[in-house]
Every structure is written in structure tokens, then in C-alpha cells.
Write a protein that holds these residues in place. Structure first.
Motif, PDB file in Angstrom:
ATOM      1  N   PHE A 155       0.683  -1.606  -0.123  1.00 44.60           N
ATOM      2  CA  PHE A 155      -0.012  -0.630  -0.263  1.00 44.60           C
ATOM      3  C   PHE A 155       0.751   1.193  -0.056  1.00 44.60           C
ATOM      4  O   PHE A 155       0.334   2.562   0.677  1.00 44.60           O
ATOM      5  CB  PHE A 155      -1.152   0.021   1.043  1.00 44.60           C
ATOM      6  N   GLY A 156       1.968   1.144  -0.756  1.00 42.02           N
ATOM      7  CA  GLY A 156       2.464   2.347  -0.720  1.00 42.02           C
ATOM      8  C   GLY A 156       4.012   2.737  -0.057  1.00 42.02           C
ATOM      9  O   GLY A 156       3.815   4.266  -0.172  1.00 42.02           O
ATOM     10  N   VAL A 157       3.683   1.869   1.485  1.00 38.16           N
ATOM     11  CA  VAL A 157       4.506   2.272   1.845  1.00 38.16           C
ATOM     12  C   VAL A 157       6.398   1.514   2.406  1.00 38.16           C
ATOM     13  O   VAL A 157       6.070   0.011   2.714  1.00 38.16           O
ATOM     14  CB  VAL A 157       4.175   1.820   3.839  1.00 38.16           C
ATOM     15  N   PRO A 158       6.982   2.027   2.320  1.00 46.09           N
ATOM     16  CA  PRO A 158       8.641   1.363   2.476  1.00 46.09           C
ATOM     17  C   PRO A 158       8.770   0.738   3.526  1.00 46.09           C
ATOM     18  O   PRO A 158       9.923   1.141   4.124  1.00 46.09           O
ATOM     19  CB  PRO A 158       9.775   2.555   2.059  1.00 46.09           C
ATOM     20  N   GLN A 159       8.436  -0.543   4.288  1.00 46.23           N
ATOM     21  CA  GLN A 159       8.515  -0.828   5.058  1.00 46.23           C
ATOM     22  C   GLN A 159       7.751  -2.091   5.251  1.00 46.23           C
ATOM     23  O   GLN A 159       6.806  -2.228   4.549  1.00 46.23           O
ATOM     24  CB  GLN A 159       7.451  -0.104   6.576  1.00 46.23           C
ATOM     25  N   LYS A 160       8.815  -2.871   5.913  1.00 50.56           N
ATOM     26  CA  LYS A 160       8.115  -4.551   6.039  1.00 50.56           C
ATOM     27  C   LYS A 160       7.019  -4.545   7.091  1.00 50.56           C
ATOM     28  O   LYS A 160       7.488  -5.722   8.019  1.00 50.56           O
ATOM     29  CB  LYS A 160       9.103  -5.240   5.424  1.00 50.56           C
ATOM     30  N   ARG A 161       5.933  -3.749   7.367  1.00 47.43           N
ATOM     31  CA  ARG A 161       4.910  -4.192   8.212  1.00 47.43           C
ATOM     32  C   ARG A 161       3.957  -4.763   8.151  1.00 47.43           C
ATOM     33  O   ARG A 161       3.671  -5.016   7.356  1.00 47.43           O
ATOM     34  CB  ARG A 161       5.216  -2.379   9.138  1.00 47.43           C
ATOM     35  N   GLU A 162       3.959  -5.622   8.792  1.00 52.83           N
ATOM     36  CA  GLU A 162       2.975  -6.760   8.528  1.00 52.83           C
ATOM     37  C   GLU A 162       2.276  -6.699  10.146  1.00 52.83           C
ATOM     38  O   GLU A 162       1.933  -6.562  11.215  1.00 52.83           O
ATOM     39  CB  GLU A 162       2.577  -8.007   8.530  1.00 52.83           C
ATOM     40  N   ARG A 163       0.488  -5.969   9.444  1.00 50.19           N
ATOM     41  CA  ARG A 163      -0.442  -6.126  10.490  1.00 50.19           C
ATOM     42  C   ARG A 163      -1.779  -6.620  10.159  1.00 50.19           C
ATOM     43  O   ARG A 163      -1.857  -7.294   9.097  1.00 50.19           O
ATOM     44  CB  ARG A 163      -1.008  -4.933  11.130  1.00 50.19           C
ATOM     45  N   VAL A 164      -2.380  -7.158  11.509  1.00 48.16           N
ATOM     46  CA  VAL A 164      -3.838  -7.233  10.855  1.00 48.16           C
ATOM     47  C   VAL A 164      -4.887  -6.120  11.401  1.00 48.16           C
ATOM     48  O   VAL A 164      -4.843  -5.269  11.902  1.00 48.16           O
ATOM     49  CB  VAL A 164      -4.052  -8.791  12.177  1.00 48.16           C
ATOM     50  N   PHE A 165      -5.857  -6.350  10.370  1.00 46.64           N
ATOM     51  CA  PHE A 165      -6.744  -5.961  10.774  1.00 46.64           C
ATOM     52  C   PHE A 165      -8.581  -6.396  10.964  1.00 46.64           C
ATOM     53  O   PHE A 165      -9.112  -6.303  10.171  1.00 46.64           O
ATOM     54  CB  PHE A 165      -7.102  -4.959   9.072  1.00 46.64           C
ATOM     55  N   PHE A 166      -8.694  -5.857  12.349  1.00 49.30           N
ATOM     56  CA  PHE A 166     -10.327  -6.545  12.592  1.00 49.30           C
ATOM     57  C   PHE A 166     -11.268  -5.311  11.787  1.00 49.30           C
ATOM     58  O   PHE A 166     -11.291  -4.215  12.638  1.00 49.30           O
ATOM     59  CB  PHE A 166     -10.610  -6.793  14.419  1.00 49.30           C
ATOM     60  N   ILE A 167     -11.980  -5.811  10.979  1.00 46.97           N
ATOM     61  CA  ILE A 167     -12.708  -5.191  10.116  1.00 46.97           C
ATOM     62  C   ILE A 167     -14.451  -5.869  11.074  1.00 46.97           C
ATOM     63  O   ILE A 167     -14.370  -6.600   9.707  1.00 46.97           O
ATOM     64  CB  ILE A 167     -12.711  -4.963   8.114  1.00 46.97           C
TER      65      ILE A 167
END
Length: 360
Positions: A155-167
Motif C-alpha cells: 500500500f505504498g509504504v516502504p517498510q516490511k510491516r505486517e499488521r492485522v486489521f479486524f474489520i
């Protein structure tokens, strides 16, 4: 679409990274809550249209009655209790805050909620009972909720960050909800630029536009732990690792500021060097032409500045941070990357609007 502005309550707000993304999706926070004083000041400075309450979330529940019926509740409760980088203690008080978040949702009754947390909460067997309890509670409250594990680099962010989004969406019966929402999220994907591309406009550290903000020295490890990549392993002291500026950074931690701050090769990033210094050093260690060094690393290696860390987290260039340098690094590391939040928010808004059209 998006012919109206949606309203929201923002919880565990931090410096407002998530709020930036939601605002760009047409969702206007009207109330925000953050316990860290400096982060609350940062938020108020950049989001004057929202009421910020600098207090423990448990103390604001009487106030939430005034915001019943807003369209969204969103936020990222502290994740240290679930993080593989932490102790992963199920009894950590911070682990209970994901349910405090649901208490607030139940009181406000929004059309939708989005809760962000570490990837581990969404995937590890260790937390399966917590996930079941959380999702069971959302069902009891009348929400259909699914966790989505996302990569910031998508999503355009230059960082290997993974996150969970509870929708969670209120009052729906959609057997294809997970598929439909995933498709809407996928539609927001955009390849992230490299760290070099994102930082290029700043130029060398030590200028007015990019002041040096971390003075933590970079020293060599006495007993290097080698890996195939020069950007993994441990051949420098401290937990701050070198960044491959031609690719993506590892997740920026909230503990930045000292020797846990990642570092870059200034000459390779902004100067004329043809190779990252750590690549040559690693190569020499591997083939035996260089013995481990014990003095300070060369000056061309230096820690990320606040401006650089903020850009890697996709904060706007004009975002103003309050507090000491250490507190600012913490705010940046704790934040949800705003471009990541924007993608999720746009997907949820689109889902709500398509749902409204079908029922019209």
C-alpha cells in the motif's frame, strides 16, 4: 461515491497515523483519545477539528454516550502483549485493551469498526482462543467481523510491516463478506517505492530540512552472527540494523532514538558511493579478507533521523510532532502507517456505500 463525510471516534490514537488515512478516505474523527501526553499534543496540533481527550481510555466511557451513532470507531490498542518482539504474555494488562476497544464499540454502535494490531494476533495458534473470544463478542454485538493480515509494502509504504486489521460491519448477513472486503482492499494496492526513493527529497542529515536527531553511536559486535544477507544477522551492537535503501526497511520500532534506531549509509543514500559500506564489510567477513572490527563504525553510517522515520511511516511532510526527540521517535514507531490505514478505510467506505445502494 463518497458524496458525504463520515464521522468517527478514534481510540488509542497515538500521533494520529491512522486518522490521517481515514481522513483521506472521507472519514472525519470528531473525538480522539490518547494517554501519552506528547502524542495527544501532536494529534491536537495536526487535527484541530477533533476533540482530543488525553486520558486513560477506561475513564472516557461516560463521554462516549455523546458520540453514539457515529459512523466509525477505529484504533490500534497497544500490541506489546501479543507481539513476537515482546514477551507474548497473555496476562499482560495491555492485551485486555482489545476488549476495551469492543466495549467502546458496543457503547457507540457505529456502522463499522476497524481495529489494528500485530500480525501475531491474527495468525498465531497461541492467540487462537483470544481471536475466538474476540470474534464471538463481535457477533454477540451484532457485527460481522473478519481479521485481514496486510503488508505495508502493498500500500505504498516502504517498510516490511505486517499488521492485522479486524474489520466489523454492523447488522449484515453477507456470506461473501471476507471475499468481498478482500477484493476491495486489493483494489487499493499500490507498489511501494524504495526507501531511497522516499528519502531522496530530504537530502543529507544535518540540514534544516533533515536535522540529525539520533546521536547513538554505531559500534561493531565482538562476536558477529552472520547471515547470507548483509542486512540481517548481528554484526553491529544494539538492535538497530542497517537498512537496504534500495528495497524496504524492516518494521520501525517504537524503541527508536538510541541504539535500536535503524541506520543507513549516508554516502550511498545521498552521495556518490557505488556500494553500501555494510555490503563490502559483510562480504569481507564472509570471505575472510576482513577481521571483525571493534572500534566505531565509519561516520558515513548513521541513524535514521526523525524526518526520515516519519517518511518511511508515510506521515505527511508537514506533520508536526511534539515532545522530546525520544518521545517523537516513539510516536512514529507506534503509529499505523497512514497510507496503509487509508487503503483499509477506503475499502470499508466503499463496502458501506455499495451495501447502501443494494438496500436502496
Amino acid at each position: 461515491m463518497r458524496d458525504k463525510n463520515y464521522t468517527a471516534v478514534s481510540l488509542f490514537t497515538g500521533a494520529g497515523g491512522m486518522d490521517i488515512g481515514f481522513e483521506k478516505a472521507g472519514v472525519k474523527p470528531v473525538l480522539a483519545n490518547e494517554m501519552m501526553k506528547e502524542a495527544a499534543t501532536t494529534y491536537s496540533t495536526n487535527h484541530p477539528g477533533a476533540k482530543m481527550v488525553n486520558d486513560d481510555v477506561n475513564n472516557i466511557f461516560p463521554l462516549l454516550e455523546d458520540y453514539a451513532g457515529v459512523d466509525f470507531v477505529f484504533g490500534g490498542p497497544p500490541c506489546q502483549g501479543f507481539s513476537v518482539a515482546g514477551k507474548m504474555d497473555p496476562n499482560d494488562e495491555r492485551s485486555k485493551l482489545i476488549f476495551t476497544f469492543l466495549d467502546a464499540v458496543e457503547k457507540i454502535q457505529p456502522k463499522a469498526f476497524v481495529m489494528e494490531n500485530v500480525k501475531a494476533l491474527g495468525v498465531l495458534d497461541k492467540w487462537s482462543d483470544v481471536r475466538k473470544k474476540y470474534l464471538g463478542r463481535t457477533r454477540e454485538m451484532g457485527y460481522l467481523c473478519v481479521p485481514f493480515v496486510l503488508k505495508a509494502t502493498d500500500f505504498g509504504v516502504p517498510q516490511k510491516r505486517e499488521r492485522v486489521f479486524f474489520i466489523g460491519i454492523k447488522g449484515i448477513d453477507d456470506a461473501m463478506f471476507e471475499h468481498n472486503m478482500q477484493e476491495l482492499i486489493n483494489a487499493q494496492k499500490v507498489k511501494a517505492p524504495s526507501v531511497r526513493e522516499v528519502l531522496a527529497p530530504l537530502g543529507v542529515a544535518g540540514t534544516e530540512i533533515n536535522p540529525k536527531t539520533s546521536t547513538a553511536k554505531i559500534t561493531f559486535a565482538t562476536n558477529p552472527i552472520m547471515r547470507k544477507s548483509p542486512y540481517s544477522g548481528m554484526y553491529f551492537n544494539g538492535q538497530g540494523r542497517p537498512i537496504n535503501v534500495d528495497e524496504y526497511s524492516n518494521t520501525l520500532p517504537a524503541s527508536m532514538g538510541g541504539n535500536k534506531t535503524p541506520f543507513v549509509d549516508e554516502d550511498y543514500l545521498y552521495g556518490d558511493a557505488k556500494e553500501d559500506w555494510v555490503v563490502g564489510y559483510h562480504k569481507g567477513l564472509v570471505n575472510g579478507t576482513i577481521k571483525p572490527q571493534f572500534e566505531l563504525a565509519p561516520n558515513r553510517l548513521r541513524r535514521l533521523t526523525i524526518k526520515e522515520a516519519a517518511k518511511i511511516q508515510s506521515f505527511p511532510d508537514d506533520y508536526e510532532f511534539a515532545g522530546s526527540k525520544g518521545k517523537v521517535y516513539t510516536q512514529i514507531g507506534n503509529a499505523v502507517p497512514s497510507k496503509m490505514a487509508e487503503a483499509v478505510a477506503k475499502a470499508v467506505v466503499t463496502y458501506l456505500e455499495e451495501m447502501a445502494l443494494r438496500s436502496a
